[in-house]
Each structure stands twice: as structure tokens, then as C-alpha cells.
Design an enzyme around this catalytic site. Structure first.
Site, mmCIF file in Angstrom:
data_model
loop_
_atom_site.group_PDB
_atom_site.id
_atom_site.type_symbol
_atom_site.label_atom_id
_atom_site.label_comp_id
_atom_site.label_asym_id
_atom_site.label_seq_id
_atom_site.Cartn_x
_atom_site.Cartn_y
_atom_site.Cartn_z
ATOM 1 N N ASP A 51 34.570 35.649 44.994
ATOM 2 C CA ASP A 51 35.209 36.342 46.123
ATOM 3 C C ASP A 51 35.389 37.830 45.801
ATOM 4 O O ASP A 51 35.773 38.612 46.675
ATOM 5 C CB ASP A 51 36.534 35.677 46.511
ATOM 6 C CG ASP A 51 37.551 35.675 45.387
ATOM 7 O OD1 ASP A 51 37.175 35.948 44.226
ATOM 8 O OD2 ASP A 51 38.737 35.392 45.664
ATOM 9 N N SER A 52 35.068 38.230 44.573
ATOM 10 C CA SER A 52 34.986 39.657 44.245
ATOM 11 C C SER A 52 33.990 40.367 45.154
ATOM 12 O O SER A 52 34.012 41.596 45.251
ATOM 13 C CB SER A 52 34.572 39.843 42.778
ATOM 14 O OG SER A 52 33.387 39.122 42.489
ATOM 15 N N ASP A 90 33.256 30.556 45.031
ATOM 16 C CA ASP A 90 34.704 30.745 45.021
ATOM 17 C C ASP A 90 35.305 30.314 46.348
ATOM 18 O O ASP A 90 34.792 30.678 47.415
ATOM 19 C CB ASP A 90 35.036 32.238 44.844
ATOM 20 C CG ASP A 90 35.610 32.573 43.486
ATOM 21 O OD1 ASP A 90 35.929 31.649 42.704
ATOM 22 O OD2 ASP A 90 35.739 33.788 43.198
ATOM 23 N N LYS A 120 35.006 26.952 42.985
ATOM 24 C CA LYS A 120 36.037 27.385 42.036
ATOM 25 C C LYS A 120 37.312 27.685 42.802
ATOM 26 O O LYS A 120 37.257 28.280 43.876
ATOM 27 C CB LYS A 120 35.578 28.626 41.256
ATOM 28 C CG LYS A 120 36.660 29.176 40.326
ATOM 29 C CD LYS A 120 36.123 30.105 39.245
ATOM 30 C CE LYS A 120 35.804 31.506 39.696
ATOM 31 N NZ LYS A 120 36.955 32.242 40.287
ATOM 32 N N GLU A 122 41.301 29.314 42.207
ATOM 33 C CA GLU A 122 42.285 29.940 41.322
ATOM 34 C C GLU A 122 43.419 28.946 41.165
ATOM 35 O O GLU A 122 43.897 28.358 42.131
ATOM 36 C CB GLU A 122 42.731 31.283 41.902
ATOM 37 C CG GLU A 122 41.598 32.286 41.845
ATOM 38 C CD GLU A 122 42.010 33.703 42.213
ATOM 39 O OE1 GLU A 122 43.211 34.011 42.306
ATOM 40 O OE2 GLU A 122 41.093 34.520 42.399
ATOM 41 N N GLU A 189 40.761 34.490 32.838
ATOM 42 C CA GLU A 189 40.626 35.932 33.102
ATOM 43 C C GLU A 189 41.823 36.712 32.564
ATOM 44 O O GLU A 189 42.980 36.324 32.775
ATOM 45 C CB GLU A 189 40.491 36.184 34.618
ATOM 46 C CG GLU A 189 40.419 37.676 34.960
ATOM 47 C CD GLU A 189 39.951 37.980 36.379
ATOM 48 O OE1 GLU A 189 39.538 37.051 37.101
ATOM 49 O OE2 GLU A 189 39.983 39.169 36.755
HETATM 50 N N1 LIG Z 1 34.347 44.915 40.324
HETATM 51 C C1 LIG Z 1 35.117 43.873 40.044
HETATM 52 N N2 LIG Z 1 35.913 43.365 40.996
HETATM 53 C C2 LIG Z 1 36.692 42.294 40.725
HETATM 54 C C3 LIG Z 1 36.697 41.734 39.425
HETATM 55 C C4 LIG Z 1 35.846 42.291 38.437
HETATM 56 O O1 LIG Z 1 35.758 41.818 37.281
HETATM 57 N N3 LIG Z 1 35.074 43.356 38.789
HETATM 58 N N4 LIG Z 1 37.527 40.661 39.138
HETATM 59 C C5 LIG Z 1 38.658 40.421 40.036
HETATM 60 C C6 LIG Z 1 39.758 41.409 39.764
HETATM 61 N N5 LIG Z 1 40.164 41.391 38.378
HETATM 62 C C7 LIG Z 1 40.668 42.484 37.727
HETATM 63 C C8 LIG Z 1 41.102 42.331 36.427
HETATM 64 C C9 LIG Z 1 41.655 43.417 35.752
HETATM 65 C C10 LIG Z 1 41.766 44.652 36.385
HETATM 66 C C11 LIG Z 1 42.366 45.827 35.713
HETATM 67 O O2 LIG Z 1 42.359 46.921 36.251
HETATM 68 N N6 LIG Z 1 42.910 45.709 34.518
HETATM 69 C C12 LIG Z 1 43.451 46.848 33.814
HETATM 70 C C13 LIG Z 1 44.901 46.630 33.490
HETATM 71 C C14 LIG Z 1 45.220 45.307 32.855
HETATM 72 C C15 LIG Z 1 46.574 45.280 32.218
HETATM 73 O O3 LIG Z 1 46.707 45.925 31.172
HETATM 74 O O4 LIG Z 1 47.497 44.619 32.738
HETATM 75 C C16 LIG Z 1 42.585 47.128 32.574
HETATM 76 O O5 LIG Z 1 42.651 48.204 32.052
HETATM 77 O O6 LIG Z 1 41.831 46.246 32.166
HETATM 78 C C17 LIG Z 1 41.299 44.787 37.678
HETATM 79 C C18 LIG Z 1 40.767 43.701 38.349
HETATM 80 C C19 LIG Z 1 38.185 40.548 41.468
HETATM 81 N N7 LIG Z 1 37.467 41.775 41.690
HETATM 82 C C1 LIG Z 2 34.183 36.575 37.971
HETATM 83 C C2 LIG Z 2 35.607 36.340 38.464
HETATM 84 C C3 LIG Z 2 36.246 35.285 37.583
HETATM 85 C C4 LIG Z 2 36.388 37.631 38.330
HETATM 86 O O1 LIG Z 2 37.650 37.531 38.907
HETATM 87 C C5 LIG Z 2 35.664 35.870 39.902
HETATM 88 O O2 LIG Z 2 36.363 34.965 40.256
HETATM 89 C C6 LIG Z 2 34.971 36.648 40.968
HETATM 90 O O3 LIG Z 2 34.032 37.386 40.705
HETATM 91 O O4 LIG Z 2 35.385 36.479 42.136
HETATM 92 MG MG LIG Z 3 37.059 35.145 42.265
#
Ligand SMILES: Nc1nc2c(c(=O)[nH]1)N[C@@H](CNc1ccc(C(=O)N[C@@H](CCC(=O)O)C(=O)O)cc1)CN2
Ligand SMILES: CC(C)(CO)C(=O)C(=O)O
Ligand SMILES: [Mg+2]
Length: 275
Positions: A51-52, A90, A120, A122, A189
Site C-alpha cells: 500500500d506504499s 497489502d 498482508k 498490518e 518494520e
Molecule cells: N517510499 C517509501 N514509502 C513507504 C515505505 C517505504 O519503505 N518507502 N514504507 C512505509 C512507511 N514506513 C516508514 C518507515 C520509516 C520512516 C522514517 O522516516 N523513519 C525515520 C525516523 C524513524 C525513527 O527514528 O523513529 C528514519 O530516519 O528512519 C518513514 C516511513 C509506507 N511508505
Molecule cells: C514494504 C512495506 C513493508 C513497507 O512498509 C509495505 O508494507 C509496503 O510497501 O506497503
Molecule cells: Mg504496506
């Protein structure tokens, strides 16, 4: 003459993925369209229609507004473009949380309309009942614990998990709930390395990490992130390519050519037919 059918390539199955626990690391990436899925397929065990896609493809700020219809449309494309990897779709926000019956109906629709073999979800601690309900009725489920992007509004953002004791215990509970209910694999994650290692040791399903260290049984990344196509990236992303600057260069070259009337050239022009 009868049409020669292509040799069918059997896709990996949820039990085959499950059997990889503790074995060769599972290679997983996200996919949202047919041609990209085709390029990833020979190298990957699992293609996740994440769903990203709401953020990566549709420009949304988070995954909350993503709909079942969007997931189905992209799931169909990924199935058309791939032949060997297990395709997992997802379940988007609000399509499975209300009840196990709601989850079954929507997940069954996803499988029916896309041909994918698994979904999948959450996985909050509450998810055990739902996962069991689906798996017992023939619907393979992958879990997703730790940083759950669909909880971004409640959490106030995307926050890494498992740095404090109460949080560690909760993530472990989420993982055990999905595992005991029959999930065939578990995405972890954004959790601290020692917690990812503890979960991986404790659950019978293979764990697939994203921002969860090499202690997991496999890895997944958002494909656009690792190709360098997406600007904003969390700490766990490693760039294996720079498609953004390649695209910028190509687009600039095209624009310059059009403005200079250098494109189209002789090779791209239709002439008169020779009789
Ligand atoms: N394109 C992209 N989009 C996404 C995801 C991805 O995988 N890539 N995965 C999901 C979103 N997941 C995240 C996970 C972490 C962060 C993030 O910004 N983390 C900070 C802060 C974390 C912390 O310290 O608490 C870091 O620096 O890593 C942003 C989206 C859905 N969308
Ligand atoms: C790969 C992952 C686990 C990142 O949140 C996911 O669920 C997504 O891409 O939607
Ligand atoms: Mg997802």
C-alpha cells in the site's frame, strides 16, 4: 494447428516461503506495475504489492487513503508482469480491521480479482483472531509488525519501535499473535536489531525485515527507494541505483532536442509509401 501452450512456470507458494525459515534469505521487493514486476520476478521470492503505492505512485502523504480498488488494479498489473515469485497484496487501511468477516470478504475479493496467492495485514495484537479465521478458510496471510505505517495518525508519524521495554513487549506480542494464528511469514518494520533477532528466534514463520537488521530470515525494500526514484527515504534504505538523475538527464535531453528541432530526426519520420 492447436495453439502451443507456454510451459507454465509454477509460482512459489506460501508453504514454500514458510519452509525457508532459517534457510537461504528470502529476497523480497515491492512492485506496482507489470513491466517492473517482470524485471524483478527472476530475482525475487516475493513481490509485495504494497500500500506504499499510495505514497510512491500516487503522491499521497501516507498510506491511509489507499483503497481496495487501487490495490486490486495494481495487483492485477503485477500478476500480469510476473510468473515465478509469490505475489502478496497489502490489505489497505479500513479494509480488514473491523471484523474477521470483513477481512475475509475483502481479502477473498483481492485474491479472486487479482489471482495473487496471499494478502498482508498490518498486525496489532488484536489480529490473531482475524489471521486464524482467514487461514482456516483457505486464505494465506502474511503479518506485519513493529512500525505499522497504517498507524501513522495515531502515532503522529512513522516511528521506529522497540527502543523502550513496554514497546518491545508489545511488538513481541504482535509477532507471536500473528505467528500462532498461522501467518506464513512476518514482515518486521523499523525495530531495533536485538528485538528483530529475538522475534526471529521466537516465531516459527520466517521474518522479513525492513529496517529490522540482517537478523531476519529475509529482506524487503520499496523498489523505488532502492532504485533512487523516491526523494524521501528512511534510514534503512540503501540506494542500488540512481534512476532519478537518469530520468532527469533523459527528460532534459529530450526537451533540449524538441526546442532545437533536433527531434524528431530522419529515423523517426514516416515517408511516403513506395507504391
Ligand atoms: N517510499 C517509501 N514509502 C513507504 C515505505 C517505504 O519503505 N518507502 N514504507 C512505509 C512507511 N514506513 C516508514 C518507515 C520509516 C520512516 C522514517 O522516516 N523513519 C525515520 C525516523 C524513524 C525513527 O527514528 O523513529 C528514519 O530516519 O528512519 C518513514 C516511513 C509506507 N511508505
Ligand atoms: C514494504 C512495506 C513493508 C513497507 O512498509 C509495505 O508494507 C509496503 O510497501 O506497503
Ligand atoms: Mg504496506
Amino acid at each position: 494447428m492447436s495453439a502451443q501452450s507456454e510451459t507454465p512456470v509454477k509460482r512459489l507458494t506460501p508453504p514454500e516461503i514458510r519452509a525457508r525459515k532459517g534457510g537461504d534469505p528470502l529476497v523480497c521487493l515491492t512492485a506496482y506495475d507489470a513491466p517492473t514486476a517482470g524485471l524483478l520476478d527472476p530475482h525475487c521470492d516475493v513481490l509485495l504489492v504494497g500500500d506504499s503505492l499510495g505514497m510512491v505512485v500516487h503522491g499521497l502523504p501516507n498510506t491511509i487513503p489507499v483503497t481496495l480498488e487501487m490495490m486490486i488494479l495494481h495487483g492485477q498489473a503485477v500478476m500480469r508482469g510476473s510468473k515465478r515469485a509469490l505475489v502478496v497484496v497489502d490489505m489497505p487501511f479500513s479494509s480488514y480491521e473491523r471484523s474477521k468477516e470483513q477481512a475475509f470478504d475483502n481479502a477473498a475479493r483481492v485474491l479472486r480479482e487479482t489471482g495473487a496467492q496471499a494478502v498482508k495485514v498490518e498486525s496489532g495484537v488484536y489480529i490473531g483472531e482475524t489471521v486464524r479465521f482467514l487461514v482456516e478458510r483457505g486464505l494465506p496471510v502474511m503479518g506485519h509488525v513493529g512500525l505499522r505505517p497504517q498507524a501513522a495518525l495515531v502515532e503522529g508519524g512513522f516511528k521506529a519501535k522497540g527502543r523502550k521495554a513496554d514497546e518491545r513487549a508489545r511488538v513481541l506480542d504482535e509477532a507471536v499473535a500473528a505467528d500462532e494464528a498461522g501467518a506464513f511469514a512476518l514482515v518486521i518494520e523499523g525495530v531495533a536489531e536485538d528485538l528483530a533477532a529475538e522475534i526471529t528466534e521466537k516465531v516459527s514463520a520466517p521474518t522479513i525485515g525492513i529496517g529490522a537488521s540482517a537478523a531476519c530470515d529475509g529482506q524487503i525494500l520499496v523498489t523505488n527507494d532502492m532504485l533512487g526514484q523516491f526523494d524521501w527515504t528512511p534510514r534503512f534504505v540503501k540506494r542500488y541505483g540512481d534512476l532519478k538523475s537518469l530520468t532527469e538527464q533523459a527528460v532534459k535531453a529530450y526537451a533540449d532536442d524538441v526546442r532545437a528541432r533536433a527531434f524528431p530526426g530522419p529515423d523517426q519520420v514516416y515517408g511516403a509509401k513506395k507504391s
